[in-house]
Design a protein around this motif. Structure first.
Motif, PDB file in Angstrom:
ATOM      1  N   GLU A   1       0.863  -1.211   0.092  1.00  0.00           N
ATOM      2  CA  GLU A   1       0.091   0.224   0.045  1.00  0.00           C
ATOM      3  C   GLU A   1       0.914   1.244   0.038  1.00  0.00           C
ATOM      4  OE1 GLU A   1      -2.011  -0.533   3.683  1.00  0.00           O
ATOM      5  OE2 GLU A   1      -3.062  -2.363   3.135  1.00  0.00           O
ATOM      6  N   HIS A   2       2.159   1.215  -0.054  1.00  0.00           N
ATOM      7  CA  HIS A   2       3.121   2.365   0.088  1.00  0.00           C
ATOM      8  C   HIS A   2       2.917   3.021  -1.265  1.00  0.00           C
ATOM      9  CE1 HIS A   2       6.765   4.779   0.770  1.00  0.00           C
ATOM     10  NE2 HIS A   2       6.632   4.374   2.217  1.00  0.00           N
ATOM     11  N   ALA A   3       2.855   4.427  -1.054  1.00  0.00           N
ATOM     12  CA  ALA A   3       2.863   5.152  -2.447  1.00  0.00           C
ATOM     13  C   ALA A   3       4.060   5.057  -3.333  1.00  0.00           C
ATOM     14  CB  ALA A   3       2.731   6.821  -1.878  1.00  0.00           C
ATOM     15  N   SER A   4       5.170   4.655  -3.037  1.00  0.00           N
ATOM     16  CA  SER A   4       6.227   4.495  -3.621  1.00  0.00           C
ATOM     17  C   SER A   4       6.178   3.124  -4.382  1.00  0.00           C
ATOM     18  CB  SER A   4       7.397   4.887  -2.988  1.00  0.00           C
ATOM     19  OG  SER A   4       7.829   5.810  -2.334  1.00  0.00           O
ATOM     20  N   ALA A   5       5.505   2.178  -3.967  1.00  0.00           N
ATOM     21  CA  ALA A   5       5.727   0.854  -4.434  1.00  0.00           C
ATOM     22  C   ALA A   5       4.675   0.573  -5.509  1.00  0.00           C
ATOM     23  CB  ALA A   5       5.589  -0.330  -3.199  1.00  0.00           C
ATOM     24  N   LEU A   6       5.129  -0.251  -6.463  1.00  0.00           N
ATOM     25  CA  LEU A   6       4.461  -0.631  -7.505  1.00  0.00           C
ATOM     26  C   LEU A   6       3.839  -1.810  -7.372  1.00  0.00           C
ATOM     27  CD1 LEU A   6       3.359  -0.029 -10.656  1.00  0.00           C
ATOM     28  CD2 LEU A   6       5.198  -1.131 -11.306  1.00  0.00           C
ATOM     29  N   VAL A   7       4.593  -2.500  -6.779  1.00  0.00           N
ATOM     30  CA  VAL A   7       4.430  -3.959  -6.404  1.00  0.00           C
ATOM     31  C   VAL A   7       5.220  -4.262  -5.194  1.00  0.00           C
ATOM     32  CG1 VAL A   7       4.392  -6.415  -6.995  1.00  0.00           C
ATOM     33  CG2 VAL A   7       4.136  -4.922  -8.730  1.00  0.00           C
ATOM     34  N   GLY A   8       4.158  -4.595  -4.113  1.00  0.00           N
ATOM     35  CA  GLY A   8       4.819  -4.883  -2.825  1.00  0.00           C
ATOM     36  C   GLY A   8       5.082  -6.208  -2.535  1.00  0.00           C
ATOM     37  N   SER A   9       5.480  -6.731  -1.371  1.00  0.00           N
ATOM     38  CA  SER A   9       5.964  -7.912  -0.824  1.00  0.00           C
ATOM     39  C   SER A   9       4.456  -8.979  -1.026  1.00  0.00           C
ATOM     40  CB  SER A   9       6.662  -7.830   0.238  1.00  0.00           C
ATOM     41  OG  SER A   9       7.023  -9.196   0.667  1.00  0.00           O
ATOM     42  N   SER A  10       5.009 -10.256  -1.667  1.00  0.00           N
ATOM     43  CA  SER A  10       4.213 -11.217  -1.606  1.00  0.00           C
ATOM     44  C   SER A  10       3.920 -11.942  -0.093  1.00  0.00           C
ATOM     45  CB  SER A  10       4.530 -12.291  -2.604  1.00  0.00           C
ATOM     46  OG  SER A  10       5.728 -12.939  -2.232  1.00  0.00           O
ATOM     47  N   PRO A  11       3.050 -12.931  -0.055  1.00  0.00           N
ATOM     48  CA  PRO A  11       2.874 -13.564   1.288  1.00  0.00           C
ATOM     49  C   PRO A  11       4.104 -14.502   1.548  1.00  0.00           C
ATOM     50  CG  PRO A  11       0.712 -13.706  -0.041  1.00  0.00           C
ATOM     51  CD  PRO A  11       1.890 -13.200  -0.732  1.00  0.00           C
ATOM     52  N   ARG A  12       4.781 -14.810   0.375  1.00  0.00           N
ATOM     53  CA  ARG A  12       6.205 -15.507   0.489  1.00  0.00           C
ATOM     54  C   ARG A  12       7.023 -14.790   1.423  1.00  0.00           C
ATOM     55  NH1 ARG A  12       7.989 -17.155  -4.447  1.00  0.00           N
ATOM     56  NH2 ARG A  12       6.841 -19.209  -4.179  1.00  0.00           N
ATOM     57  N   GLY A  13       7.129 -13.041   1.470  1.00  0.00           N
ATOM     58  CA  GLY A  13       7.637 -12.445   2.377  1.00  0.00           C
ATOM     59  C   GLY A  13       7.423 -12.528   3.746  1.00  0.00           C
ATOM     60  N   SER A  14       6.001 -12.842   3.908  1.00  0.00           N
ATOM     61  CA  SER A  14       5.624 -12.672   5.402  1.00  0.00           C
ATOM     62  C   SER A  14       6.171 -14.145   5.972  1.00  0.00           C
ATOM     63  CB  SER A  14       3.959 -12.900   5.455  1.00  0.00           C
ATOM     64  OG  SER A  14       3.320 -11.558   4.950  1.00  0.00           O
TER      65      SER A  14
ATOM     66  N   PRO B   1       8.325   3.728 -11.566  1.00  0.00           N
ATOM     67  CA  PRO B   1       9.508   4.346 -12.236  1.00  0.00           C
ATOM     68  C   PRO B   1       9.795   5.689 -11.693  1.00  0.00           C
ATOM     69  CG  PRO B   1       7.642   3.437 -13.602  1.00  0.00           C
ATOM     70  CD  PRO B   1       7.230   3.474 -12.232  1.00  0.00           C
ATOM     71  N   GLU B   2       9.214   6.595 -11.480  1.00  0.00           N
ATOM     72  CA  GLU B   2       9.549   7.926 -11.061  1.00  0.00           C
ATOM     73  C   GLU B   2      10.385   7.863  -9.596  1.00  0.00           C
ATOM     74  OE1 GLU B   2       5.024   7.515  -9.459  1.00  0.00           O
ATOM     75  OE2 GLU B   2       6.517   6.886 -11.435  1.00  0.00           O
ATOM     76  N   MET B   3      10.194   6.863  -8.919  1.00  0.00           N
ATOM     77  CA  MET B   3      11.023   6.662  -7.848  1.00  0.00           C
ATOM     78  C   MET B   3      12.593   6.240  -8.125  1.00  0.00           C
ATOM     79  SD  MET B   3       9.217   7.192  -5.206  1.00  0.00           S
ATOM     80  CE  MET B   3       8.194   8.327  -6.252  1.00  0.00           C
TER      81      MET B   3
ATOM     82  N   ASP C   1      15.406   3.878  -2.764  1.00  0.00           N
ATOM     83  CA  ASP C   1      15.769   2.538  -2.795  1.00  0.00           C
ATOM     84  C   ASP C   1      14.638   1.720  -2.060  1.00  0.00           C
ATOM     85  OD1 ASP C   1      17.214   0.106  -0.977  1.00  0.00           O
ATOM     86  OD2 ASP C   1      18.393   0.476  -3.115  1.00  0.00           O
ATOM     87  N   PRO C   2      14.515   0.553  -2.271  1.00  0.00           N
ATOM     88  CA  PRO C   2      13.335  -0.353  -1.869  1.00  0.00           C
ATOM     89  C   PRO C   2      13.477  -0.482  -0.186  1.00  0.00           C
ATOM     90  CG  PRO C   2      13.814  -1.440  -3.745  1.00  0.00           C
ATOM     91  CD  PRO C   2      15.124  -0.234  -3.608  1.00  0.00           C
ATOM     92  N   SER C   3      14.810  -0.440   0.079  1.00  0.00           N
ATOM     93  CA  SER C   3      14.893  -0.520   1.532  1.00  0.00           C
ATOM     94  C   SER C   3      14.158   0.675   2.374  1.00  0.00           C
ATOM     95  CB  SER C   3      16.551  -0.541   1.883  1.00  0.00           C
ATOM     96  OG  SER C   3      17.130   0.370   1.373  1.00  0.00           O
ATOM     97  N   PHE C   4      14.222   1.767   1.674  1.00  0.00           N
ATOM     98  CA  PHE C   4      13.598   2.923   2.313  1.00  0.00           C
ATOM     99  C   PHE C   4      12.055   2.817   2.540  1.00  0.00           C
ATOM    100  CE2 PHE C   4      11.241   6.905   1.279  1.00  0.00           C
ATOM    101  CZ  PHE C   4      11.561   7.610   2.263  1.00  0.00           C
ATOM    102  N   VAL C   5      11.644   2.145   1.640  1.00  0.00           N
ATOM    103  CA  VAL C   5      10.029   1.728   1.592  1.00  0.00           C
ATOM    104  C   VAL C   5       9.868   0.881   3.043  1.00  0.00           C
ATOM    105  CG1 VAL C   5       8.075   0.479   0.772  1.00  0.00           C
ATOM    106  CG2 VAL C   5       9.553   1.836  -0.759  1.00  0.00           C
TER     107      VAL C   5
END
Length: 336
Positions: A245-258, A298-300, A306-310
């Motif tokens: 749901e983060h504004a900078s993310a086009l695709v977030g982590s999947s349930p595999r991330g959980s 893309p604009e990020m 960096d994704p770590s910032f998210v």
């Protein structure tokens, strides 16, 4: 399901052995204790680790040292642009003496595979590892071969050199439980590297095994007895969901991330000698477990986000639980 023949170790014993392994590896890899702990946590959690950093910072050395300290069979595969899938998995060769085709196993048939510079080989060859990493098996010419446990892939990649490389697709990045970077050493650490090199009077460092494959499997099986209270589990889900749901993310982590967060938090807990997970265990592994699973808008990239910032923003926004209740899931400590 845990194999009944595998011994279950108490947390203090896993803590002791994990510390001994880290001390052994740390005698060669200087000043990277935090990163080494993350790599060992990924191995204890039964996953695969992506070592992404600049050349010459000890990625290959780390993989070799962990294989030696853990007493595992180790093979190194240098990924190149002309590498074929059969060079990874193996192939059928004609045996003139028997008059039939015989399977010749590839380097993937080992306990710890170092996939060196995995982003230098085409996607078709990269994909040859997908089945092995997820299913612990290899299919060649319609025949399936199981990989003997334990099986772990430690892959290295250069994050800034793009000429002649093939970036890993999201589906394959998702197969890695975590991504670890070492960074440059301090001046004192770099001098210690030189001092130890002169002291041992040879290039290669040989480590005596601290444990063996069976002992490692016992350490891994012990993670299943680390309790995770419900609020901790919901905290893990909230963190992962917030990346979507983060504004900078086009695709977030999947349930595999959980799931990766859960397993790595358990590994961190047992490495600390505890049989229960606390929120700090989750926070410690959130960035390496989730950042490589996030695709930015893309604009990020133009803003050098960096994704770590998210993940860092998500950690600040999602409140950590403070409950001490027992878990409600069936099995383990919930029934005691």
């Amino acid at each position: 399901m845990t194999d009944a023949s595998v011994e279950i170790l108490p947390p203090y014993e896993v803590h002791r052995m994990a510390g001994a392994v880290l001390d052994s590896v740390g005698s060669v890899v200087v000043g990277k204790r935090d990163a080494l702990e993350l790599v060992l946590a990924g191995i204890l959690a039964g996953g695969h680790v992506l070592l992404e950093d600049l050349p010459g910072l000890g990625k290959t050395l780390t993989a070799r040292c962990f294989a030696q300290a853990l007493g595992l069979d180790f093979r190194r595969l240098q990924f190149t642009p002309d590498l074929l899938p059969a060079d990874v998995t193996g192939s059928f060769l004609y045996d003139q003496r028997k008059g039939d085709f015989a399977f010749r196993a590839g380097p993937v048939f080992t306990n710890m595979l170092l996939a060196d510079e995995i982003n230098r080989t085409p996607p078709k060859t990269q994909a040859a590892l997908l089945e092995a990493m997820q299913e612990k098996q290899v299919s060649v010419e319609g025949v399936t071969y199981r990989l003997d446990p334990p099986f772990h892939v430690l892959a290295t990649a250069n994050p800034i050199e793009y000429e002649g490389t093939y970036p890993l697709p999201e589906a394959q990045l998702d197969r890695f439980m975590l991504r670890v970077s070492f960074g440059y050493p301090t001046r004192d650490e770099e001098w210690e590297v030189l001092r130890r090199r002169m002291s041992r009077r040879q290039e290669d460092a040989q480590l005596a095994p601290v444990v063996d494959a069976r002992r490692l499997m016992a350490m891994q099986a012990s993670l299943e007895h680390v309790a995770v209270e419900d609020s901790i589990g919901r905290y893990i889900v909230a963190l992962t969901s917030a990346t979507r749901e983060h504004a900078s993310a086009l695709v977030g982590s999947s349930p595999r991330g959980s799931l990766a967060l859960l397993l790595l938090a358990r590994a961190r807990a047992i490495m600390a000698g505890r049989d229960y997970v606390v929120p700090e265990d989750v926070k410690d592994v959130a960035v390496p477990a989730l950042a490589h699973r996030i695709t930015l808008r893309p604009e990020m990239w133009l803003r050098r986000v960096d994704p770590s910032f998210v993940v860092q923003e998500v950690l600040q926004a999602v409140p950590a639980p403070a409950s001490g209740a027992l878990p409600t899931y069936a099995g383990g400590y919930a029934e005691q």
